[in-house]
Design a protein around this motif. Structure first.
Motif, PDB file in Angstrom:
ATOM      1  N   UNK A   1       0.921  -0.913  -0.263  1.00  0.00           N
ATOM      2  CA  UNK A   1       0.440  -0.043  -0.063  1.00  0.00           C
ATOM      3  C   UNK A   1       0.693   1.373   0.178  1.00  0.00           C
ATOM      4  N   UNK A   2       2.578   1.051   0.576  1.00  0.00           N
ATOM      5  CA  UNK A   2       3.454   1.767   0.453  1.00  0.00           C
ATOM      6  C   UNK A   2       3.320   2.600  -0.775  1.00  0.00           C
ATOM      7  N   UNK A   3       3.389   1.900  -1.955  1.00  0.00           N
ATOM      8  CA  UNK A   3       3.815   2.400  -3.464  1.00  0.00           C
ATOM      9  C   UNK A   3       3.301   3.517  -4.118  1.00  0.00           C
ATOM     10  N   UNK A   4       4.187   4.148  -4.097  1.00  0.00           N
ATOM     11  CA  UNK A   4       4.056   5.969  -4.965  1.00  0.00           C
ATOM     12  C   UNK A   4       3.014   5.631  -6.821  1.00  0.00           C
ATOM     13  N   UNK A   5       2.064   5.965  -6.144  1.00  0.00           N
ATOM     14  CA  UNK A   5       1.191   6.895  -7.420  1.00  0.00           C
ATOM     15  C   UNK A   5       1.273   7.187  -8.272  1.00  0.00           C
ATOM     16  N   UNK A   6       2.364   7.661  -8.170  1.00  0.00           N
ATOM     17  CA  UNK A   6       2.827   9.167  -9.323  1.00  0.00           C
ATOM     18  C   UNK A   6       4.205   8.869 -10.011  1.00  0.00           C
ATOM     19  N   UNK A   7       5.018   7.856  -9.222  1.00  0.00           N
ATOM     20  CA  UNK A   7       6.303   7.592  -9.846  1.00  0.00           C
ATOM     21  C   UNK A   7       5.890   6.753 -11.079  1.00  0.00           C
ATOM     22  N   UNK A   8       6.837   7.213 -12.197  1.00  0.00           N
ATOM     23  CA  UNK A   8       6.265   6.712 -13.214  1.00  0.00           C
ATOM     24  C   UNK A   8       5.576   7.389 -14.602  1.00  0.00           C
ATOM     25  N   UNK A   9       4.545   8.239 -14.145  1.00  0.00           N
ATOM     26  CA  UNK A   9       3.190   8.543 -15.171  1.00  0.00           C
ATOM     27  C   UNK A   9       3.782   9.830 -15.463  1.00  0.00           C
ATOM     28  N   UNK A  10       2.791  10.353 -16.269  1.00  0.00           N
ATOM     29  CA  UNK A  10       2.606  11.308 -17.247  1.00  0.00           C
ATOM     30  C   UNK A  10       1.118  11.703 -17.174  1.00  0.00           C
ATOM     31  N   UNK A  11       1.469  13.101 -17.156  1.00  0.00           N
ATOM     32  CA  UNK A  11      -0.105  13.912 -16.919  1.00  0.00           C
ATOM     33  C   UNK A  11       0.173  15.060 -17.859  1.00  0.00           C
ATOM     34  N   UNK A  12      -1.193  15.456 -18.934  1.00  0.00           N
ATOM     35  CA  UNK A  12      -1.115  16.178 -19.384  1.00  0.00           C
ATOM     36  C   UNK A  12      -2.126  17.224 -19.465  1.00  0.00           C
ATOM     37  N   UNK A  13      -2.457  18.935 -20.475  1.00  0.00           N
ATOM     38  CA  UNK A  13      -3.275  19.346 -20.498  1.00  0.00           C
ATOM     39  C   UNK A  13      -2.883  20.975 -20.715  1.00  0.00           C
ATOM     40  N   UNK A  14      -4.055  20.485 -21.772  1.00  0.00           N
ATOM     41  CA  UNK A  14      -3.875  21.982 -22.793  1.00  0.00           C
ATOM     42  C   UNK A  14      -4.583  22.598 -22.421  1.00  0.00           C
ATOM     43  N   UNK A  15      -4.465  24.250 -23.148  1.00  0.00           N
ATOM     44  CA  UNK A  15      -5.182  25.882 -22.373  1.00  0.00           C
ATOM     45  C   UNK A  15      -5.407  26.259 -24.289  1.00  0.00           C
ATOM     46  N   UNK A  16      -6.155  26.631 -24.457  1.00  0.00           N
ATOM     47  CA  UNK A  16      -6.594  27.061 -25.937  1.00  0.00           C
ATOM     48  C   UNK A  16      -7.627  28.239 -25.286  1.00  0.00           C
ATOM     49  N   UNK A  17      -6.234  29.005 -24.831  1.00  0.00           N
ATOM     50  CA  UNK A  17      -7.385  31.029 -25.188  1.00  0.00           C
ATOM     51  C   UNK A  17      -7.214  31.546 -25.853  1.00  0.00           C
ATOM     52  N   UNK A  18      -8.129  32.036 -26.926  1.00  0.00           N
ATOM     53  CA  UNK A  18      -7.851  33.207 -27.732  1.00  0.00           C
ATOM     54  C   UNK A  18      -7.736  34.501 -27.684  1.00  0.00           C
ATOM     55  N   UNK A  19      -6.555  35.187 -28.304  1.00  0.00           N
ATOM     56  CA  UNK A  19      -5.820  36.322 -28.461  1.00  0.00           C
ATOM     57  C   UNK A  19      -6.121  36.797 -29.009  1.00  0.00           C
ATOM     58  N   UNK A  20      -6.513  36.745 -30.198  1.00  0.00           N
ATOM     59  CA  UNK A  20      -7.324  37.397 -31.050  1.00  0.00           C
ATOM     60  C   UNK A  20      -8.473  36.778 -31.988  1.00  0.00           C
ATOM     61  N   UNK A  21      -9.088  37.844 -32.622  1.00  0.00           N
ATOM     62  CA  UNK A  21     -10.256  36.909 -33.176  1.00  0.00           C
ATOM     63  C   UNK A  21      -9.624  35.669 -34.148  1.00  0.00           C
ATOM     64  N   UNK A  22      -8.300  36.029 -35.387  1.00  0.00           N
ATOM     65  CA  UNK A  22      -7.832  35.288 -35.804  1.00  0.00           C
ATOM     66  C   UNK A  22      -7.292  33.910 -35.335  1.00  0.00           C
ATOM     67  N   UNK A  23      -6.578  34.459 -34.454  1.00  0.00           N
ATOM     68  CA  UNK A  23      -4.871  33.634 -33.373  1.00  0.00           C
ATOM     69  C   UNK A  23      -5.703  33.403 -32.299  1.00  0.00           C
ATOM     70  N   UNK A  24      -5.763  32.747 -32.132  1.00  0.00           N
ATOM     71  CA  UNK A  24      -5.405  31.329 -31.040  1.00  0.00           C
ATOM     72  C   UNK A  24      -4.218  31.163 -30.439  1.00  0.00           C
TER      73      UNK A  24
END
Length: 150
Positions: free
Chosen positions: A29-52
């Motif tokens: 039960x003391x095994x690290x659940x995080x070790x060796x994992x990869x996680x991602x998050x993508x954010x898409x805020x709009x800068x201008x009307x034609x450019x993101x």
């Protein structure tokens, strides 16, 4: 008749040996659940009307204490073509964990004063999402959600 019982006994023994494989033993039960994992998050805020601007973050938990944070950013036109690709930022830091919560504490110097940042990364029970909250979050701020990549 004896031969029948001998083969039946050998069959039961063989079945018993194959049923008790290493996969059947519970992991500690003391095994690290995080070790060796990869996680991602993508954010898409709009800068201008034609450019993101598309910003992607990747968390890579190298082992029981090391964490690498990669940040990619690019400006994209409305048709999907890349206008500008920014260099990838790589930050290496350490973390501690207790159960499904990892804590990252970083320090930086700003205006000749040391600023401490503390981020809590909470993994859901299914181990498919991480919710990041910071001590610097204001009321109404939404936590950042990372999805499992590996």
């Amino acid at each position: 008749m004896k031969l029948k019982y001998i083969f039946m006994f050998l069959g039961v023994m063989l079945l018993g040996l194959t049923a008790c494989g290493k996969k059947d033993t519970p992991e500690p039960s003391n095994k690290n659940p995080f070790a060796g994992t990869k996680w991602e998050r993508v954010q898409k805020p709009t800068v201008e009307a034609d450019i993101s601007e598309i910003i992607s973050y990747e968390l890579q938990f190298i082992d029981d204490s090391r964490l690498v944070i990669l940040t990619d950013a690019k400006d994209v036109a409305k048709d999907g073509s890349i206008i500008k690709q920014y260099p990838t930022l790589k930050e290496e830091t350490t973390y501690t964990y207790e159960g499904l919560v990892a804590t990252v504490i970083t320090h930086e110097i700003e205006n000749d004063k040391q600023i401490t940042h503390k981020v809590s990364l909470t993994m859901d029970a299914a181990k498919q999402k991480i919710t990041a909250t910071s001590t610097e979050m204001k009321e109404g701020d939404k936590p950042e959600i990372f999805t499992r990549k590996k």
